[in-house]
Structure formats: structure tokens, C-alpha cells
Design a protein around this motif. Sequence first.
Motif, PDB file in Angstrom:
ATOM      1  N   LEU A 234       0.808  -1.214   0.000  1.00 57.76           N
ATOM      2  CA  LEU A 234       0.000   0.000   0.000  1.00 57.76           C
ATOM      3  C   LEU A 234       0.847   1.272   0.000  1.00 57.76           C
ATOM      4  O   LEU A 234       0.316   2.371  -0.193  1.00 57.76           O
ATOM      5  N   ALA A 235       2.145   1.143   0.214  1.00 61.15           N
ATOM      6  CA  ALA A 235       3.024   2.312   0.271  1.00 61.15           C
ATOM      7  C   ALA A 235       3.283   2.861  -1.125  1.00 61.15           C
ATOM      8  O   ALA A 235       3.243   2.138  -2.130  1.00 61.15           O
ATOM      9  N   ARG A 236       3.556   4.168  -1.196  1.00 66.44           N
ATOM     10  CA  ARG A 236       3.940   4.825  -2.440  1.00 66.44           C
ATOM     11  C   ARG A 236       5.459   4.758  -2.624  1.00 66.44           C
ATOM     12  O   ARG A 236       6.206   4.488  -1.675  1.00 66.44           O
ATOM     13  N   SER A 237       5.912   5.076  -3.831  1.00 75.21           N
ATOM     14  CA  SER A 237       7.349   5.070  -4.094  1.00 75.21           C
ATOM     15  C   SER A 237       8.041   6.281  -3.470  1.00 75.21           C
ATOM     16  O   SER A 237       9.220   6.227  -3.126  1.00 75.21           O
ATOM     17  N   THR A 238       7.304   7.401  -3.329  1.00 76.74           N
ATOM     18  CA  THR A 238       7.857   8.561  -2.628  1.00 76.74           C
ATOM     19  C   THR A 238       7.509   8.451  -1.144  1.00 76.74           C
ATOM     20  O   THR A 238       6.565   7.767  -0.770  1.00 76.74           O
ATOM     21  N   SER A 239       8.251   9.147  -0.309  1.00 79.25           N
ATOM     22  CA  SER A 239       8.101   8.930   1.125  1.00 79.25           C
ATOM     23  C   SER A 239       6.937   9.687   1.741  1.00 79.25           C
ATOM     24  O   SER A 239       6.464   9.323   2.817  1.00 79.25           O
ATOM     25  N   VAL A 240       6.443  10.739   1.069  1.00 83.00           N
ATOM     26  CA  VAL A 240       5.391  11.541   1.697  1.00 83.00           C
ATOM     27  C   VAL A 240       4.472  12.105   0.635  1.00 83.00           C
ATOM     28  O   VAL A 240       4.876  12.330  -0.509  1.00 83.00           O
ATOM     29  N   GLU A 241       3.221  12.309   1.008  1.00 85.70           N
ATOM     30  CA  GLU A 241       2.284  12.998   0.131  1.00 85.70           C
ATOM     31  C   GLU A 241       1.374  13.886   0.972  1.00 85.70           C
ATOM     32  O   GLU A 241       1.035  13.556   2.111  1.00 85.70           O
ATOM     33  N   ALA A 242       1.017  15.030   0.399  1.00 86.71           N
ATOM     34  CA  ALA A 242       0.020  15.919   0.991  1.00 86.71           C
ATOM     35  C   ALA A 242      -1.308  15.625   0.315  1.00 86.71           C
ATOM     36  O   ALA A 242      -1.369  15.434  -0.902  1.00 86.71           O
ATOM     37  N   VAL A 243      -2.373  15.601   1.107  1.00 92.39           N
ATOM     38  CA  VAL A 243      -3.696  15.268   0.594  1.00 92.39           C
ATOM     39  C   VAL A 243      -4.661  16.373   0.984  1.00 92.39           C
ATOM     40  O   VAL A 243      -4.725  16.775   2.160  1.00 92.39           O
TER      41      VAL A 243
END
Length: 409
Positions: A234-243
Amino acid sequence: MTDPRLDAWRTLAAPAARPLLAAAAEVEAAGVTPSAVTRLRRDHPRAPVPEALDLAGARRRSAAKFDDPTRLLLDRAGLEQATSAMVAKWKATRFGSAPVLDLCCGIGGDSMALAGRGPCVGVDRDPVRAFMAAHNAGIETIVGDVETLPIDRPLVHLDPARRDESSGRRSWRLEDLVPGIDVIRRIVDEAEGAAIKLGPGVPMPPPVLHARQSVSIVAESGRLVQAIVWTGRLARSTSVEAVDLPSGRTLEGEPEALRSGPVELEGALLEFHPAVERAGLGPQVLREHLALGEVEVEPAVGLGLAVVDRASVEQAVAGGRGHWFRAISIEAVVAPRPEAVADAIRRATPNPRQVVVRTRGGAVDADDWTRRLATLGGAAGAGIVEVHGLRLGRSTVAIVGRPIDHSKS
């Protein structure tokens, strides 16, 4: 022995309780008084009146969180801890249709959305919470301790307790999570993928729970509500995302620190979206959305603010790239006194419709300034003037400006 609390909530879930619930809702809406409670007890002898009033109050308060609160079983404490329908639906989409264990499910805020996209089983150590979740989400629930529960589904959602229900106090300390960090690591290691719901105040970067993880910082209607650590598949390839919700916009990247240094207070004062600020994606927004390179930020202003070229902001907004920040044009910088601010407003915008005061870190008394400057605005005026009281180093200043139009973003 049957839990008497569970007996009370089972009674309230039955169709026969509808007259009691209707009467309790009327009492709660009008204001609970001793005489009203006495009347309820008289009209509904041997009925769970305290729980009925708790349910009525929670349903009334939950209108902003849930689409149809009148059908839900919930109490005030459970409501405060529950994920809103909007955030839960956004989160549930990442799980696809695979079976999910919703651990520490509470009243079922996330379970309702997870059940809407595929199989879901809820688990909670509190039998009342498990009963509420089963009713609200229409799922099987298990009363049990997640610390010893075998993980027999591919995906897991976990909402560790961050609040002492006896005191109502919320804690952001990782060592106060229940279950603890070691148990969480064991759970995510056994699952193919997991989502760990944490509070938005969790230390950044978040704790390492899995070899493959990423974090989503979620803001709902401009307010930070959750930090979600995704692990495994379920993790993304980048470490962080803003939603951003309800828009559904996301911004993925790697956190960076803004370069700090003294700046001239001219041009535009830019405030990053709260999820961007918390995620450390401000420099990325400056590069990708405003075409700005290394921008220095006055260190005492705070991580969420930058002073930038006004033309760059206006071009970004006109091009529809202004959704990860808001900005005001800097019209005046004056001493932090309401009289000086009022003079600056009269010079910049003689007849504004409204004066809005903002501050960070309690640099000024925003409520007092709002009252004292309110007479400068009026319904017949034009436009909004913003006043930002900020502490810069050892000095405090008031910045007067006008919002740069974001209607195209």
C-alpha cells in the motif's frame, strides 16, 4: 457475565427503542435539564436513558462527519475518535477489493468505507465499540486484543488509541500508542500491506514501522486531520504525500527544509497548504508551481510562510497552479499596534468589505485586533484586507495586504 453497557446499547439498537430515542433527541436539542431527565425516566421506565441521551447528542454532533448519522450507534467519545466519511472513503480506495482487518475499529468510521469496497472484519477490545461497528458498517466484528490476534487477511487498517478516554486527553507521543510500536511493527510485518492511522501532530519523519513505507498527511476542509503510514504493497514510491479533501488533490515528493535567512518584506506573503507545510513539501511547491528556485525564508516567520515575488504568485494563480498555497500582496509593514494597522488599511484599501486578522505563535491577539479593526469594514465596501501579526526575530510586525485571487485554482 454480560456487560451492562452492551445490554443498554443492544436495547437502543432495537426498533422498540425508537420512541425513547425520539424523546431523547428532543431533550438533548433543547438542553438537558434534571427535570427533563426525570420526565424521560418516568415515561420510559427501566430504559437506558443516559445512553439514549449520549446517542442523541453524538448523532447531532456527527452531521459534519457522516452522511446519515440518524442510523448510527455512537457515543461522544467514539465520535471524536472516528474518521470522517470523507477521509475514510478516500483512504479505502487504496485498499482495492482485497479483504481487510480493521483493527481497533472503534465505532466503525473506517469500517463503513472499507466494507463499501470489499470484505472487512472489525476488531476491538471494547465489546460496545465492536457492537457499534458491526451495526454501523454491517460487518462481522471480533471482541479481542489486537496484540495477540493472528493476521489472517492480506491487508490491515489499524487505529491505535491516542487518547485516554477517562480523561479525554489526546497524546501525540509515540510511546503512548496502544498497541505499542513493537506490536504495530509485528502486525505490519505479517500483513501484505497496512495503513496505520496516526494524529496529524505525530513527529515527522514518522517512526519506521516497515522496510517499505510512506506517509500521507491529510487535510479536510483546510484542517489537518490525520497522518497515515502506509506499509508494504500500500506504500507509495515517494516517502510523503500531501492530501487535500474534499478536492482529492495529492502532492507526492520528498520532504525538504526551506532555506532560512533574512528577507525583505515586499512582494507577496505566501502561506502553504497545511498538509504541504506538515509534509515538508514547501520547496517543491515553490519550484513546480511558482517556478521559483532557492527561496530564502525569514526563519522566525515559521515553516508555513514565505515572502516571494508577487508576479510569480499571480502567474501561478492565473495558470491554475495555486491550490497548494494562498497568498496576499504585501501593501504595508507597520508596527504591531491596532492604530498603526488601521492607518495602513485606510491608505491601502480605504473602504474594505472585511478585515481579517491572522497570526502565528500568538504574536498578536488576533481576537482583540479583529474587534478593534472591524469598524473599518462594511457590507458596502469592496474586497478583503488581511492583517498578519508575525514575530520576526526579536521584533513583531503587522503585514497588511490583500488576498491574491485563487478563484481560478
